[in-house]
Enzyme design. Structure first.
Site, short mmCIF file in Angstrom:
data_model
loop_
_atom_site.label_atom_id
_atom_site.label_comp_id
_atom_site.label_asym_id
_atom_site.label_seq_id
_atom_site.Cartn_x
_atom_site.Cartn_y
_atom_site.Cartn_z
N SER A 1 1.13 -1.15 -0.42
CA SER A 1 -0.15 -0.07 0.10
C SER A 1 1.02 1.34 0.14
O SER A 1 0.19 2.93 -0.54
CB SER A 1 -1.15 -0.06 1.05
OG SER A 1 0.02 -0.55 2.45
N SER A 2 1.90 1.31 0.69
CA SER A 2 2.80 2.65 0.85
C SER A 2 3.50 2.78 -0.61
O SER A 2 3.64 3.40 -0.93
CB SER A 2 4.00 1.90 1.67
OG SER A 2 4.95 1.00 1.73
N ASP B 1 8.77 -3.01 -5.48
CA ASP B 1 7.68 -2.28 -5.14
C ASP B 1 6.94 -1.98 -6.33
O ASP B 1 6.04 -1.28 -6.35
CB ASP B 1 6.50 -2.21 -3.76
CG ASP B 1 7.53 -3.19 -2.57
OD1 ASP B 1 7.54 -4.72 -3.64
OD2 ASP B 1 7.67 -3.67 -1.68
C1 GLA Z 1 9.29 -5.08 0.61
C2 GLA Z 1 9.97 -4.18 -0.29
C3 GLA Z 1 10.72 -4.85 -0.98
C4 GLA Z 1 11.29 -6.09 -1.62
C5 GLA Z 1 10.49 -6.86 -0.10
C6 GLA Z 1 11.16 -8.40 -0.27
O1 GLA Z 1 8.01 -5.22 -0.22
O2 GLA Z 1 10.08 -3.19 -0.04
O3 GLA Z 1 11.47 -3.63 -2.29
O4 GLA Z 1 12.26 -6.34 -0.94
O5 GLA Z 1 9.95 -6.08 0.52
O6 GLA Z 1 11.54 -9.21 -1.92
#
Ligand code: GLA
Length: 405
Positions: free
Chosen positions: A144-145, A189
């Protein structure tokens, strides 16, 4: 310039928002001036395989969700930034001096971190009204972030005619999280929520950002998320600690193998040099996860493309074990939920998804057994942990875009 696929407007009701109600709320909070707001949306993401590899230059395989963050936004000329969210009570009004510092542990740090990136880039972002509404569950590991960061960056780029590319915006959104929020996340993400395509997952090489969209034809199977609803112990500090452990592993191995990132190491090379880790077995275990997880992603995607969903599911299970044992980011509720899932009829694979330390498992479940899966797994999970799981069926959706009002 923004690529065409993400530049088109689309309808808010497709993604589960009542836009008229949100507009009414926007005017109630910020007043009705001559300028109506514009609407933008970014999805959440589910990572199917390849976790804790992105910040080592490795491979990931995420898809977008059909839920996410909707942003109503307009420019103002009064040098104030008014931020509100339907998910939290607070409305913040900040002036120019108040926006370059993080505000404790607060959601506004995501949009503020993005505004900060634009200002660092020399853009004069001189006043905004923003109303955010999210329908991705918070704290469930569904990004969500990143969704808030990317939708904010995309909207500001359009409103202030900054003419940045989508890749620029992705990098700014990641930098906002690294520098302003203080979480040393990789790029997965932000990349996934920006670039996702309907009914596809993307194979992304985080070393050079080359990526390929892969159709998600699951042949009668569904993607089901199960939320542990565990009180989230994570903490950005445990995550940042894993990032530091991977850097230590890289420092050691790079003295013997010609690599720039840990994600480039091959399993055979790592095994051959195990002795150099004798004083740092933790760094060795972290490296073994990264290296083996990359190999799993690179085996899983062709398996999926060949229609071998069984092989894909098996690699998902192995991924979970590696995240649990070598990377130590699982938790009892996650292990219990994945363990129960795997004993059910019609379940091809189950693993934690995202950062871990709570959040969700992602499961590949035979379509006609999804209801049974939810009820049996939910019940057994409750018996074993005292917690109630939530389940969400995932329809892989498209990335950030404008929404027609
Ligand atoms: C979080 C981080 C990503 C990634 C995942 C694990 O979501 O924001 O960059 O490292 O953890 O895969």
């Amino acid at each position: 310039m923004i690529n065409e696929a993400t530049d088109k407007g689309s309808d808010a009701s497709d993604i589960g928002f009542d836009i008229q109600q949100l507009l009414a709320l926007f005017y109630e909070k910020f007043g009705n001036t001559d300028h109506p707001p514009l609407a933008y949306f970014a999805p959440g993401r589910v990572n199917l395989i390849g976790d804790h590899t992105d910040y080592t230059g490795g491979f990931v395989f995420p898809c977008g969700t059909d839920t996410g963050s909707l942003l109503l936004i307009r420019r103002t000329s009064d040098k104030h930034y008014r931020l509100a969210s339907t998910n939290f009570e607070l409305v913040m009004q900040l002036n120019q001096e108040q926006i370059d510092q993080p505000h404790n542990d607060h959601w506004i740090n995501y949009p503020l971190g993005v505004i900060d990136q634009f200002r660092q880039g020399g853009f004069d972002i001189n006043g905004l009204d923003c109303l955010l509404s999210g329908n991705v569950p918070n704290g469930a590991g569904l990004s969500s972030s990143a969704s808030i960061e990317v939708v904010t960056a995309f909207a500001i780029n359009a409103l202030f005619d900054c003419n940045l590319t989508l890749i620029d915006l992705i990098k700014m959104a990641q930098a906002a999280e690294n520098e302003f929020v203080g979480m040393q996340c990789g790029i997965m993400d932000q990349f996934a929520v920006a670039m996702a395509q309907d009914k596809h997952a993307m194979l992304l090489n985080c070393n050079n950002l080359q990526h390929r969209q892969v159709p998600l034809s699951l042949q009668g199977n569904s993607i089901v998320l199960a939320n542990t609803n565990q009180r989230r112990e994570l903490n950005d500090s445990a995550y940042n600690q894993r990032v530091a452990e991977c850097s230590r592993a890289l420092e050691l191995i790079a003295q013997h193998v010609d690599v720039i990132e840990l994600g480039q190491v091959r399993l055979a090379d790592l095994q051959q040099h195990e002795a150099i880790f004798k004083d740092d077995p933790v760094a060795f275990a972290r490296a073994r996860h990264v290296v083996s997880e990359n190999a799993r992603v690179n085996a899983a995607v062709p398996a999926l493309e060949k229609g071998d969903i069984m092989a894909f599911g098996k690699l998902m299970n192995e991924s979970h074990e590696s995240l649990k044992t070598d990377f130590a980011v699982s938790s009892e509720p996650l292990d219990t939920l994945a363990g129960i899932a795997r004993t059910q009829k019609g379940v091809l694979g189950s693993r934690l998804t995202g950062a871990g330390f709570g959040g969700c498992t992602v499961n590949i479940v035979q379509e006609n057994l999804v209801e049974e899966f939810k009820s049996v797994v939910g019940q057994q999970y409750k018996e074993q942990t005292g917690l109630s799981a939530d389940f969400y069926l995932i329809n892989p959706g498209a990335g950030v875009r404008q929404i027609t009002l």
